[in-house]
Design a protein around this motif. Structure first.
Motif, PDB file in Angstrom:
ATOM      1  N   LEU A  56      17.394 -19.065  91.948  1.00 11.80           N
ATOM      2  CA  LEU A  56      18.646 -19.811  91.792  1.00 11.80           C
ATOM      3  C   LEU A  56      18.652 -20.682  90.535  1.00 11.80           C
ATOM      4  O   LEU A  56      19.711 -21.008  89.998  1.00 11.80           O
ATOM      5  N   LYS A  57      17.469 -21.040  90.077  1.00 13.32           N
ATOM      6  CA  LYS A  57      17.338 -21.844  88.862  1.00 13.32           C
ATOM      7  C   LYS A  57      17.917 -21.113  87.646  1.00 13.32           C
ATOM      8  O   LYS A  57      18.434 -21.727  86.719  1.00 13.32           O
ATOM      9  N   TYR A  58      17.853 -19.782  87.666  1.00 13.86           N
ATOM     10  CA  TYR A  58      18.298 -18.986  86.515  1.00 13.86           C
ATOM     11  C   TYR A  58      19.534 -18.129  86.826  1.00 13.86           C
ATOM     12  O   TYR A  58      20.155 -17.593  85.912  1.00 13.86           O
ATOM     13  N   MET A  59      19.879 -18.019  88.098  1.00 12.08           N
ATOM     14  CA  MET A  59      20.983 -17.124  88.493  1.00 12.08           C
ATOM     15  C   MET A  59      22.335 -17.774  88.245  1.00 12.08           C
ATOM     16  O   MET A  59      22.550 -18.940  88.600  1.00 12.08           O
ATOM     17  N   SER A  60      23.243 -17.038  87.657  1.00 12.48           N
ATOM     18  CA  SER A  60      24.600 -17.529  87.419  1.00 12.48           C
ATOM     19  C   SER A  60      25.366 -17.605  88.743  1.00 12.48           C
ATOM     20  O   SER A  60      25.135 -16.815  89.663  1.00 12.48           O
ATOM     21  N   LYS A  61      26.295 -18.551  88.829  1.00 14.79           N
ATOM     22  CA  LYS A  61      27.113 -18.682  90.038  1.00 14.79           C
ATOM     23  C   LYS A  61      28.017 -17.478  90.243  1.00 14.79           C
ATOM     24  O   LYS A  61      28.547 -17.271  91.336  1.00 14.79           O
ATOM     25  N   HIS A  62      28.175 -16.686  89.189  1.00 15.99           N
ATOM     26  CA  HIS A  62      29.035 -15.515  89.292  1.00 15.99           C
ATOM     27  C   HIS A  62      28.272 -14.279  89.789  1.00 15.99           C
ATOM     28  O   HIS A  62      28.870 -13.221  89.984  1.00 15.99           O
ATOM     29  N   HIS A  63      26.990 -14.412  89.983  1.00 14.20           N
ATOM     30  CA  HIS A  63      26.181 -13.298  90.473  1.00 14.20           C
ATOM     31  C   HIS A  63      26.596 -12.959  91.904  1.00 14.20           C
ATOM     32  O   HIS A  63      26.900 -13.845  92.710  1.00 14.20           O
ATOM     33  N   ASP A  64      26.571 -11.674  92.235  1.00 15.11           N
ATOM     34  CA  ASP A  64      27.017 -11.232  93.562  1.00 15.11           C
ATOM     35  C   ASP A  64      26.216 -11.880  94.684  1.00 15.11           C
ATOM     36  O   ASP A  64      26.752 -12.136  95.776  1.00 15.11           O
ATOM     37  N   ASP A  65      24.921 -12.146  94.462  1.00 14.21           N
ATOM     38  CA  ASP A  65      24.052 -12.665  95.522  1.00 14.21           C
ATOM     39  C   ASP A  65      23.897 -14.177  95.495  1.00 14.21           C
ATOM     40  O   ASP A  65      23.152 -14.739  96.306  1.00 14.21           O
ATOM     41  N   TYR A  66      24.579 -14.867  94.571  1.00 13.79           N
ATOM     42  CA  TYR A  66      24.349 -16.307  94.419  1.00 13.79           C
ATOM     43  C   TYR A  66      24.657 -17.069  95.715  1.00 13.79           C
ATOM     44  O   TYR A  66      23.855 -17.892  96.179  1.00 13.79           O
TER      45      TYR A  66
END
Length: 792
Positions: A393-403
């Motif tokens: 989550l530190k690197y995942m964009s909020k727009h990612h399908d799994d966020y």
């Protein structure tokens, strides 16, 4: 000087900074290594040598008019230490010779210049520095006469042959068209941007247009790498074989060996894969691709069900590499293997290693990390799954399908661990970001369970719960129970100071319900006192002793004694000593007798101090060499206070025997001189006055002056030791800052002794000095009287 050069193979590295270029090469001559340092600048610069005491070249210092950008770091090997320095805005290059050093300027370009001669200069655009061990390689130094003529050498009719760049086969390189260069740069960009199919097509086009391009090996290299990325393993094998055959000495061979080995493995041809893995490991064992090879070899073993063998190769990669990427990949596979085998504590070790060194690895390999998280959750290893999820989550964009799902999972998984506070924070974050999210009901339910959990396992959460109950219910039975349980928890956590701050509230608790409330306070005070003793916080110890009248265990007697002694509470210190004197341990008894004697002295019990000191001396047969040998000082001081001259005399001799003439004993020698003065015993005055006099002169410290000099003077005069009397009074006048009255007295006494020695002229001068120092003193008047007598 004659120079002879021979062709040598070099291994080099370069530092280039705008106009300044520095290259360092290594060669071998007659089986001995040497270094060539080539320094070139577009403007002439000064180089001067510093020699050592044996006349050998030690440091070469070169000065430049401009500062290079950027400045490289210090370089060091067996022959040189090359250190860049900025001093007062000027740039210097300091070349320190570790063995032997020879240098000379390059003035001529043998390709362009038709004549050369031996240059005598310290300024040049280029300098060559040679580092060697014993014999200067390929250069012969011939002595010459300073008066000789330095004739130039002409090469007009015999210009040196010169060819430009050579290819790998030694043929001259002729670059007539640079289009293939632009194409090569474009291919690198395509690969960097992960356009692998375009990269392959571009390589084929360039090779068709420029079949003799110098970049043929690099183009084939990028084609193979692109095919590998596209998982076209058959093609990787085909072109890798060509590359290995055509470019066997190319620097990319280790990587090509890895790619062909992995391609065979992916095609299920394990035997062929092993052949190329073995070549990679044996021929390029120090290459980073060999470390990646260990990982893929482990994957191959793992796919074949050989878990022990797979673990061996993963470990080999992890332990042999300095690359974080390789280490992270190996650790991930070892963690995955451990999870498969149910060894979750071992898996935690490897997961934590990745989180510490490169937590982004989980995001960069999200597909595999997602499967690992699910495996951990299935095994109820929620904390490890949450750690990985938090890193992603530190690197995942909020727009990612799994966020959203990952954020939901983080809170829910943490709620099933002892990380309740972090769970609450993650759940609050989800509610804030997804008020109408797909998992909002589940998240709110888990949050409610956290808040209303009766007995949190985490002490911090439990303490917070108690505070909420105390605040809400105050003096009601629930509030009192919360305060009582909080006090017990604080006692368990050794929060002694916090408990004592709540003392009044705890004392107000219902006595029938909380019968041990006073015990909690007493144990807190005792714990705080023991902590203070352990940390030498004597003031806290004394305050608690005063407020709670607590006696700690005898194991703290040493520290308690020191605290009471520091506070001058001799009564409590003596109590501790007395209860330890009953011990049968001789060493312990000696320690406490020593302390007893010192306490008796401090409290004025001098007779008892003498008795205890003598008991210690009788008990310890080796007292002269023990840590308690300064008991003789306590003994002397006690005799001194009682006016026992015989005891003082006997003990001062022992002190001098043990400690020599020590500044620590200066007051004791003063006391001995005072005794001599009071008893009018010139022998005592002289014996101990001389010791004191010598000690002061040795230390250049005159705290006891002029008393000691005047006392010694008087004793010497009584004994008619005029020479010694004169010496001590002259030393006083020379070394000690005297008041005017003291100076007047000293000069008068000097005049008296000089007169006794029939040195009247010097005596007259001394008397005059006495009067000049201060004419109003009695000593000046005595001096005047003496002068009048001498004149008559």
């Amino acid at each position: 000087m004659k120079r002879t050069f021979f062709l040598t193979l070099f291994l080099s590295f370069f530092f280039t900074s705008y106009a300044l270029e520095i290259s360092l090469s290594t060669g071998k001559a007659k089986k001995e290594l040497y270094n060539l340092l080539n320094i070139t600048n577009n403007e002439p610069f000064l180089c001067e040598i510093q020699k050592n005491e044996y006349g050998q070249n030690k440091n070469l210092i070169c000065t430049f008019s401009k500062k290079p950008k950027p400045i490289f770091k210090t370089v060091e090997n067996r022959f040189f230490k090359i250190e860049p320095k900025l001093i007062d805005g000027n740039f210097f290059l300091i070349i320190q010779a570790k063995q032997k050093l020879y240098f000379y300027p390059i003035i001529f370009d043998l390709v362009k210049d038709k004549e050369t001669f031996e240059p005598k200069t310290t300024i040049s655009k280029r300098w060559i520095v040679i580092g060697y061990k014993d014999e200067l390689p390929f250069i012969v130094n011939t002595a010459y006469n300073e008066l000789s003529i330095n004739f130039p050498f002409y090469m007009d009719t015999q210009p040196l042959p010169y060819v430009g760049g050579l290819d790998l086969k030694g043929n001259p390189v002729h670059i007539q068209n640079s289009e293939d260069v632009h194409a090569y740069v474009k291919i690198k960009e395509l690969f960097k941007n992960k356009r692998y199919q375009d990269c392959i097509e571009q390589v084929d086009n360039v090779l068709e247009l420029y079949p003799n391009t110098l970049f043929k090996s690099e183009l084939l290299y990028y084609k193979i790498k692109s095919l590998f990325k596209l998982k076209a393993y058959d093609s990787v094998i085909e072109f890798s074989k060509i590359f290995i055959h055509e470019y066997s000495s190319d620097e990319n061979i280790p990587e090509i060996l890895l790619l062909i080995a992995v391609s065979y493995y992916k095609n299920g041809l394990y035997g062929d894969a092993d052949y190329f893995f073995d070549r990679l490991f044996s021929e390029h064992q120090d290459s980073i691709f060999a470390k990646w090879g260990y990982i893929y070899k482990g994957d191959m073993a793992n796919d074949g069900g050989e878990y022990k063998k797979a673990k061996k190769y993963y470990n080999k990669a992890l332990l042999s590499t300095k690359s974080i990427d390789v280490a992270a990949a190996a650790a991930f596979r070892l963690a995955d293997l451990a999870i498969t085998q149910g060894e979750y504590s071992r898996a935690k070790i490897y997961i934590d290693k990745i989180l510490h060194a490169k937590d982004r690895y989980f995001y960069d390999h999200y597909f595999d990390a997602k499967q690992m998280m699910q495996d951990l959750v299935d095994a109820k290893q929620y904390l490890q799954a949450a750690k990985i999820d938090e890193a992603i989550l530190k690197y995942m964009s909020k727009h990612h399908d799994d966020y959203e799902y990952n954020l939901r999972s983080l809170g829910i998984w943490l709620a099933k661990t002892d990380q309740k506070k972090k769970a609450l924070s993650a759940l609050d974050r989800y509610i804030k970001e997804f008020k109408d999210g797909n998992y909002i009901e589940e998240v709110e339910r888990v949050k409610d369970e956290l808040f209303f959990e009766n007995v949190p396992k985490d002490d911090k959460a439990l303490m917070k719960k108690y505070d909420e109950l105390i605040h809400t219910y105050k003096d009601s039975p629930i509030g009192q129970k919360a305060l009582y349980e909080k006090a017990k928890l604080m006692l368990k956590k050794k929060m002694y100071s916090d408990i004592l701050q709540l003392q009044k509230s705890i004392e107000a608790l219902d006595e029938t319900r909380f019968k041990d409330k006073d015990t909690i306070i007493k144990e807190a005070a005792l714990g705080l006192m023991e902590n203070a003793l352990e940390n030498n916080q004597c003031q806290i110890v004394l305050d608690i002793q005063k407020d709670y009248n607590i006696t700690v265990s005898s194991k703290w007697d040493d520290r308690s004694y020191e605290c009471f002694l520091k506070a001058a509470d001799y009564q409590k210190a003596k109590f501790i000593i007395q209860r330890n004197l009953k011990t049968d341990n001789i060493k312990e008894k000696e320690k406490w007798l020593y302390r007893y004697a010192k306490i008796d002295f401090h409290t004025g019990n001098y007779t008892e101090a003498i008795e205890v000191a003598n008991d210690l001396i009788a008990l310890d047969e080796n007292i002269d060499h023990s840590q308690y040998n300064d008991i003789y000082r306590v003994l002397f001081d006690s005799y001194d206070r009682l006016g026992n001259f015989e005891g003082m005399l006997k003990t001062i001799q022992k002190i001098e025997e043990l400690f020599g003439l020590s500044y620590k004993d200066i007051d004791r020698y003063v006391d001995m001189v005072n005794v001599g003065v009071s008893k009018k015993d010139d022998n005592i005055i002289i014996k101990y006055g001389e010791k004191l006099y010598k000690l002061q002169n040795r230390l250049h410290s005159y705290a006891q002056s002029p008393f000691i000099e005047f006392a010694l003077y008087q004793a010497y005069m009584s004994k008619k030791m005029y020479k010694q009397a004169l010496e001590v009074i002259e030393s006083l006048l020379k070394n000690v800052q005297l008041s005017l009255e003291e100076k007047s007295r000293a000069y008068y006494l000097k005049g008296v002794v000089l007169e006794k020695m029939w040195r009247d002229l010097e005596a007259i001068k001394a008397y005059k000095n006495a009067i000049e120092a201060d004419k109003n003193t009695p000593w000046a008047k005595l001096a005047q009287s003496a002068l009048d007598i001498l004149k008559n």
